[in-house]
Design an enzyme around this catalytic site. Sequence first.
Site, PDB file in Angstrom:
ATOM      1  CB  CYS A  33      -3.014   3.855  -5.446  1.00  0.00           C
ATOM      2  SG  CYS A  33      -4.241   2.901  -4.515  1.00  0.00           S
ATOM      3  CB  CYS A  53      -0.880  -0.033   1.253  1.00  0.00           C
ATOM      4  SG  CYS A  53      -1.832   1.470   1.563  1.00  0.00           S
TER       5      CYS A  53
END
Length: 258
Positions: free
Chosen positions: A183, A74
Amino acid sequence: MENNQPIGIFDSGIGGTSIWQEIHQLLPNEKTIYLADSINAPYGQKSKQEIIDLSMKNTDFLLKMNCKLIVVACNTATTNAIQELRAKYNVPFIGIEPAIKPAATNSKTQTIGILATKGTLNSELFHKATEMYQDTTIMEQVGHGLVQLIEGGKINSPEMEDLLHSYLQPMIDANIDYLVLGCSHYPYLIPQIKKILPEHIQIIDSGQAVARQTQKVLEEKVGVSNLQTPEPIFYTNTNPKVLLEILNGKYTVEQIDF
């Protein structure tokens, strides 16, 4: 050096499976445990302290499963929490950061775009990375709403198409020649993005680089596994339907209270 303990991977949802796939492909003998903290997705809108707390909670869960190395799959958690994680835990962490370096280094127009969460773009680590490329114009765009649509199983929806058009058109107009996906959810949007971008604009994500770094740390510090085709384990704290779809129904997903 042999070590058959599993690799732990966590993300604020299903997006980190794009990283898991690269790791699984490169290191098929490694057992992997994936934790999707989807109930708290997206991390990008949370405060730095909330992101640190959630990242520590995820790490504690994976360490209870005896993981030998943890991949923070992440961008937001890496850029906001990895220093704190490394300071607290005695286990190697692999982070994921937007691949600004290859984009800025290879750009012919000296203009690149980055699509990322607010948490990543506002982080100190991201600002340090961009400061190194003063000669390159970096167009930053927060991907408001994209993670929620992906987590909701709406990758190919009209809402997704509209959002992507609104985020990418200004970058196209500004003559970018590289688009950095900042992302781990966003690689699932590459087919959609390719429909919008002119062919000469290259898309870069961090998946392969993370897998190679994982391999390097295993070989040099932790030890590699020689298990024969171990079955990966997936956990989620919301309805597993979307995670199962992303995995093409190939693996079992366990829903947990977490």
